[in-house]
Design a protein around this motif. Sequence first.
Motif, short mmCIF file in Angstrom:
data_model
loop_
_atom_site.label_atom_id
_atom_site.label_comp_id
_atom_site.label_asym_id
_atom_site.label_seq_id
_atom_site.Cartn_x
_atom_site.Cartn_y
_atom_site.Cartn_z
N VAL A 217 0.86 -1.19 0.00
CA VAL A 217 0.00 0.00 0.00
C VAL A 217 0.89 1.24 0.00
CG1 VAL A 217 -1.77 1.31 1.22
CG2 VAL A 217 -1.84 -1.19 1.27
N VAL B 278 -4.86 -7.51 6.76
CA VAL B 278 -4.70 -6.12 6.30
C VAL B 278 -6.02 -5.35 6.50
CG1 VAL B 278 -4.29 -4.68 4.26
CG2 VAL B 278 -2.80 -6.62 4.75
N ALA B 279 -7.14 -6.04 6.27
CA ALA B 279 -8.44 -5.40 6.52
C ALA B 279 -8.55 -5.00 7.98
CB ALA B 279 -9.58 -6.35 6.14
N ASN C 240 -6.34 -2.05 8.82
CA ASN C 240 -6.96 -0.85 8.27
C ASN C 240 -8.13 -0.41 9.16
OD1 ASN C 240 -8.98 -0.02 5.41
ND2 ASN C 240 -7.47 1.27 6.40
N LEU D 10 -3.14 0.83 10.03
CA LEU D 10 -2.76 1.18 8.65
C LEU D 10 -3.84 2.09 8.12
CD1 LEU D 10 -1.69 -2.18 6.97
CD2 LEU D 10 -0.20 -0.28 7.59
N LYS D 11 -3.44 3.25 7.64
CA LYS D 11 -4.45 4.18 7.13
C LYS D 11 -4.16 4.55 5.70
CE LYS D 11 -5.69 6.43 11.47
NZ LYS D 11 -5.51 7.63 12.28
N TRP D 12 -5.18 4.59 4.91
CA TRP D 12 -5.05 5.16 3.58
C TRP D 12 -6.39 5.72 3.14
CZ3 TRP D 12 -4.41 -0.20 4.31
CH2 TRP D 12 -5.40 -1.02 3.77
N LYS D 13 -6.33 6.58 2.13
CA LYS D 13 -7.54 7.23 1.63
C LYS D 13 -7.94 6.62 0.30
CE LYS D 13 -6.66 11.75 3.72
NZ LYS D 13 -5.95 12.99 3.42
N ARG E 144 -9.33 3.97 -2.59
CA ARG E 144 -8.85 2.63 -2.92
C ARG E 144 -7.42 2.70 -3.39
NH1 ARG E 144 -11.65 -1.68 -2.59
NH2 ARG E 144 -13.92 -1.64 -2.75
N ALA F 92 -10.91 -5.27 2.21
CA ALA F 92 -9.70 -4.67 2.80
C ALA F 92 -9.47 -3.26 2.29
CB ALA F 92 -8.49 -5.56 2.49
N GLY F 93 -10.28 -2.82 1.31
CA GLY F 93 -10.13 -1.46 0.80
C GLY F 93 -8.97 -1.30 -0.16
N LEU F 94 -8.50 -2.40 -0.71
CA LEU F 94 -7.39 -2.33 -1.66
C LEU F 94 -7.91 -1.99 -3.06
CD1 LEU F 94 -5.52 -5.54 -0.46
CD2 LEU F 94 -4.89 -3.18 0.04
#
Lengths: 288, 288
Positions: A181, A201-202, A205, A210-213, A215, A247-249
């Motif tokens: 990521v 990973v889900a 998150n 683990l943070k991301w904006k 996908r 998982a938002g990937l």
Amino acid sequence: MATQQTEHPIAIIAGGGSVPLHVANAALSGGRKVLVIGIKGEANPGIDRFAHDWIHFGQMGRLLKLLDDHGAVELVLVGGINARPDFSQLRLDFWTLKNLPEILSIMSKGDDSVLSGTIKMFEARGYTVVGAHEIAADLVSLPGVIAGTKPESNGFDDIKLAISAARNIGKLDAGQAAIVVNGRIVALEAAEGTDEMIARVARLNASGRLKWKGRVGVLAKCAKPQQDLRVDMPTIGPDTVTAVDRAGLAGIAIEARQVMIIERDETRRRAELAGVFIFAVDEREVAI
Amino acid sequence: MATQQTEHPIAIIAGGGSVPLHVANAALSGGRKVLVIGIKGEANPGIDRFAHDWIHFGQMGRLLKLLDDHGAVELVLVGGINARPDFSQLRLDFWTLKNLPEILSIMSKGDDSVLSGTIKMFEARGYTVVGAHEIAADLVSLPGVIAGTKPESNGFDDIKLAISAARNIGKLDAGQAAIVVNGRIVALEAAEGTDEMIARVARLNASGRLKWKGRVGVLAKCAKPQQDLRVDMPTIGPDTVTAVDRAGLAGIAIEARQVMIIERDETRRRAELAGVFIFAVDEREVAI
């Protein structure tokens, strides 16, 4: 058509799932006769649509006799084996008992050795073991987009790093998959398997570790260099897409020609619906 | 003793846990003066046993003034930082605001870059950053047995493979730890951290997906090649031993001189009690 009648059938030794049925259909479409030999407790009952028979774990003698009776010399070993057989359920036939030292010697090694040992055992007796994807070519993918759109720049950097990481742990014989990521390797697969790795990973998150904006990030899946693709392919399928989505990937990268896509239509449908890309990477495109 | 009075103190910039106190004691034992500067919300209140002061996250100006007032030019940055600071809790002082572009540029990079950037920021201003283990040498280990007995043959093969795997994923900048059981890599660490990786192996063992008899298998922990050991060391401690014990593993292998042992006495006591070995591997003993 007389040649069709006498042609040797291709024997499909079937574990669980839909792939053995898909291979049987592909063989028929290609003008081959088939004999599906289902492993009891594993194979889909749907094999009864084809010329078929059943064996239990441990009935190697019966298996060899079936092959002999039908004149089959080409074998495909395909489908999931959910569990190591329960020894109380084993029905060892005479051939198996007689050859038990050879079989036990094979079974006592690691997974890869069991498979390569099984191939050797067949080959030593004059059979040819063929990969499922050599019969049903659409089980694997040529390089390019399978679902969604090919990610640009940063996204493609994640793909390259994830493929490289997955290949590296493959060289270690540890696992086949990795998740990257935003330029960071966040998960490497070993004994837990791909689905549990994605679920981890889900969780990371969801817990904010683990943070991301939006996908971002990619699951990569590759074959190990020592893997015999005739009997053991890395796979993805509809459940992989659902897990990656949860998982938002952003997507999934696989090695072209080396990774099996189970239920390709359903896999693509779910990916398009979720907005998850699936991309097959040309091996020449990514250095280790 | 007059020289002692005027000697520059060593400044210990303290995050959480007991290690900053241990370093302060070691410095005093070595005849050095100390100034412990605790980070509010992180540092152990026990720093008040030493010459000390407190800063908030974001008070770089105050920190530099404290160092200046006490004539400190050598810094140790040590102790855990539990969380990225909550921005609502930040108290940016004037110096920090003035130098915000430099600081933000450092903070926007990955973990390793934040630490190396912080070191560069101090060094550019004439300070020397010293590793905690350079003050308290017993934080790391020379090669050899730390607890239990050194495993023979198969057990040592697991150690070598686990160390090699941990170094390999370190080269990928993914993680620092790996677990090997009976010649098989069963877990590789990435973003989840070492404790969660060990817990995963415990679950795979409890669920029967990984089976072994008795105590076998090893957790290896190594530094990444690009890690700056002055400010960022892989660590093990009492909790690592407890986790390894619960997972049913035989022991822990660390790289000699490169891995910090937190609360060494308690770590050894728990390991001896549980029958878990701890072994420090000479880097020349294991090839990648």
